[in-house]
Design a protein around this motif. Structure first.
Motif: not given
Length: 211
Positions: A114, A117, A137-138, A140-143
């Motif tokens: 994170f 990112s 959003s960022l 969320g990319e890591q779940g």
């Protein structure tokens, strides 16, 4: 540190809006890995540290601001990183730092991903990392679940975690970002990377034992 103790982690104090922390984060990770050392990311708020120390913000002077904006691009290019001038500076990164610390408690690997990112979003993609939607959003990319992220950003514990991180930074003698604490010795600035490498190759213990 005795001969029977494994070396502790290298502490990497950073502000996600620090171009120099962005410039060295990848090389610092590689350097730590080559020496078998863990690199412990510790996001803080540089403005809070400087305020506590009575130091004026670095972008307060227009002449210094012009120089730093040019140097930011040069430093990123020197370290082989993509760069786009940030959407705005100065900028408080308290929301991103709170998310990092909350994530670190449950998944340190995802927390670093994170963090990378966030750097990329701010310094390469021109995104506003003070915007909650961008951070959701960022994350969320890591779940990370949206409710978890929102609570980390605005909840009492999220605020307390970051406050403790700033307090620890002051206790460790941090004076800006990036600041590396290696076996109790502080190194401030992107230009200290060669000295950090030198120190890893020549720890204090070797110096004390030399004739």
């Amino acid at each position: 540190m005795t001969d029977h103790q494994a070396p502790g982690p290298i502490r990497f104090y950073l502000d996600f809006a620090s171009p120099y922390a962005y410039a060295v984060h990848r090389d610092l990770e590689a350097l730590a890995e080559r020496h078998g050392r863990a690199l412990e990311w510790r996001p803080i708020l540089v403005w809070a540290v400087l305020k506590a120390l009575g130091v004026p913000p670095p972008l307060e002077s227009e002449a210094k601001r012009r120089y730093l904006l040019a140097d930011m691009a040069r430093s990123a290019a020197f370290h082989g990183l993509p760069y786009r001038e940030p959407v705005r500076l100065p900028l408080s990164t308290h929301l991103a730092a709170r998310i990092f610390h909350a994530c670190h408690e449950v998944d340190p690997v995802a927390a670093k991903a994170f963090g990378r990112s966030v750097f990329r979003a701010f310094f390469a993609e021109g995104l506003d990392i003070a915007d909650e939607a961008v951070l959701l959003s960022l994350a969320g990319e890591q779940g990370l679940a949206p409710d978890f992220v929102r609570d980390a950003m605005t909840g009492a514990e999220g605020k307390a975690r970051l406050a403790r991180a700033v307090e620890a930074a002051l206790a460790d003698g941090v004076v800006g970002s990036p600041f590396v604490l290696l076996d109790g010795e502080g190194f401030f600035g992107a230009d200290r990377l060669p000295q950090i490498a030198w120190r890893l190759d020549r720890p204090h213990q070797q110096e004390r034992s030399a004739p």
